[in-house]
Scaffold this active site. Structure first.
Site, PDB file in Angstrom:
ATOM      1  N   ASP A  35      -4.182 -24.507  -9.020  1.00  0.00           N
ATOM      2  CA  ASP A  35      -4.508 -23.086  -9.067  1.00  0.00           C
ATOM      3  C   ASP A  35      -3.217 -22.273  -8.988  1.00  0.00           C
ATOM      4  OD1 ASP A  35      -7.338 -21.351  -8.328  1.00  0.00           O
ATOM      5  OD2 ASP A  35      -5.414 -20.334  -8.028  1.00  0.00           O
ATOM      6  N   VAL A  63     -13.439 -16.391 -13.424  1.00  0.00           N
ATOM      7  CA  VAL A  63     -13.199 -16.981 -14.753  1.00  0.00           C
ATOM      8  C   VAL A  63     -14.508 -17.648 -15.192  1.00  0.00           C
ATOM      9  CG1 VAL A  63     -11.858 -18.636 -16.084  1.00  0.00           C
ATOM     10  CG2 VAL A  63     -10.743 -17.319 -14.255  1.00  0.00           C
ATOM     11  N   HIS A 106     -15.874 -24.142 -13.099  1.00  0.00           N
ATOM     12  CA  HIS A 106     -14.806 -24.968 -12.540  1.00  0.00           C
ATOM     13  C   HIS A 106     -15.072 -25.238 -11.073  1.00  0.00           C
ATOM     14  CE1 HIS A 106     -13.834 -20.685 -12.303  1.00  0.00           C
ATOM     15  NE2 HIS A 106     -13.260 -20.951 -11.143  1.00  0.00           N
ATOM     16  N   MET A 107     -14.531 -26.336 -10.601  1.00  0.00           N
ATOM     17  CA  MET A 107     -14.625 -26.718  -9.194  1.00  0.00           C
ATOM     18  C   MET A 107     -13.262 -26.550  -8.543  1.00  0.00           C
ATOM     19  SD  MET A 107     -15.633 -30.457  -7.713  1.00  0.00           S
ATOM     20  CE  MET A 107     -17.358 -30.349  -8.154  1.00  0.00           C
TER      21      MET A 107
HETATM   22  P1  AMP Z   1     -13.114 -18.226  -9.560  1.00  0.00           P
HETATM   23  O1  AMP Z   1     -12.992 -17.000  -8.696  1.00  0.00           O
HETATM   24  O2  AMP Z   1     -13.952 -19.292  -8.896  1.00  0.00           O
HETATM   25  O3  AMP Z   1     -13.549 -17.904 -10.953  1.00  0.00           O
HETATM   26  O4  AMP Z   1     -11.661 -18.857  -9.603  1.00  0.00           O
HETATM   27  C1  AMP Z   1     -10.740 -18.574 -10.604  1.00  0.00           C
HETATM   28  C2  AMP Z   1      -9.441 -19.191 -10.161  1.00  0.00           C
HETATM   29  O5  AMP Z   1      -8.593 -19.294 -11.273  1.00  0.00           O
HETATM   30  C3  AMP Z   1      -8.692 -18.396  -9.092  1.00  0.00           C
HETATM   31  O6  AMP Z   1      -8.528 -19.186  -7.925  1.00  0.00           O
HETATM   32  C4  AMP Z   1      -7.353 -18.076  -9.769  1.00  0.00           C
HETATM   33  O7  AMP Z   1      -6.267 -18.114  -8.873  1.00  0.00           O
HETATM   34  C5  AMP Z   1      -7.268 -19.167 -10.809  1.00  0.00           C
HETATM   35  N1  AMP Z   1      -6.423 -18.864 -11.958  1.00  0.00           N
HETATM   36  C6  AMP Z   1      -6.400 -17.717 -12.697  1.00  0.00           C
HETATM   37  N2  AMP Z   1      -5.495 -17.811 -13.688  1.00  0.00           N
HETATM   38  C7  AMP Z   1      -4.941 -19.052 -13.591  1.00  0.00           C
HETATM   39  C8  AMP Z   1      -3.949 -19.761 -14.336  1.00  0.00           C
HETATM   40  N3  AMP Z   1      -3.336 -19.210 -15.381  1.00  0.00           N
HETATM   41  N4  AMP Z   1      -3.630 -21.006 -13.928  1.00  0.00           N
HETATM   42  C9  AMP Z   1      -4.235 -21.570 -12.864  1.00  0.00           C
HETATM   43  N5  AMP Z   1      -5.186 -20.970 -12.129  1.00  0.00           N
HETATM   44  C10 AMP Z   1      -5.534 -19.723 -12.479  1.00  0.00           C
END
Ligand code: AMP
Length: 119
Positions: free
Chosen positions: A29, A95, A99-100
């Site tokens: 992450d 996002v 995802h987990m």
């Molecule tokens: P969620 O809130 O469960 O949708 O988690 C989305 C996650 O994606 C968050 O923990 C972000 O920090 C992570 N995230 C966003 N952009 C990126 C990226 N470019 N690379 C890796 N993680 C990311």
């Protein structure tokens, strides 16, 4: 429009990738909430848990097995960790490519604490 994670899976956006096979990809992450914070993502775009079908059972099982493998690889299997899948607004999903989260490496506190992800 491809999702952010679809671009990461295809290598169009850089990531710290840890694992990839025919069904899932795992990478660190970008904004880690603990010493280990890894995202395990289906290669196929499934927006949320709500869109899962019985055809996706192999993918969801693979996500769990990869989480277990990476937890051991990170050295946190015995100390413990948390697996989280957020869904939609109240779940805090940002996002929309399911995802987990694999989170560990420190005590994570109670399951729910205010609005933060892990306590
Ligand atoms: P969620 O809130 O469960 O949708 O988690 C989305 C996650 O994606 C968050 O923990 C972000 O920090 C992570 N995230 C966003 N952009 C990126 C990226 N470019 N690379 C890796 N993680 C990311």
């Amino acid at each position: 429009m491809p999702t952010l994670f679809a671009k990461i899976i295809r290598g169009e956006i850089p990531s710290k990738q840890l694992y990839q096979d025919d069904l899932v990809t795992a990478f660190r992450d970008i904004n880690p909430q603990a010493p280990t914070h890894i995202l395990i993502v289906p290669n196929k775009v499934i927006p949320t848990v709500n869109e899962l079908t019985s055809d996706d059972e192999q993918i969801t099982a693979r996500m769990m097995m990869v989480a277990k493998k990476l937890a051991a690889q990170e050295g946190i299997a015995e100390s413990g960790y948390r697996l989280i899948i957020n869904c939609n607004g109240h779940g805090g999903q940002e996002v929309f490519h399911m995802h987990m989260h694999l989170i560990g490496g420190r005590p994570l506190g109670p399951m729910l604490w205010g609005s933060s992800l892990v306590g």
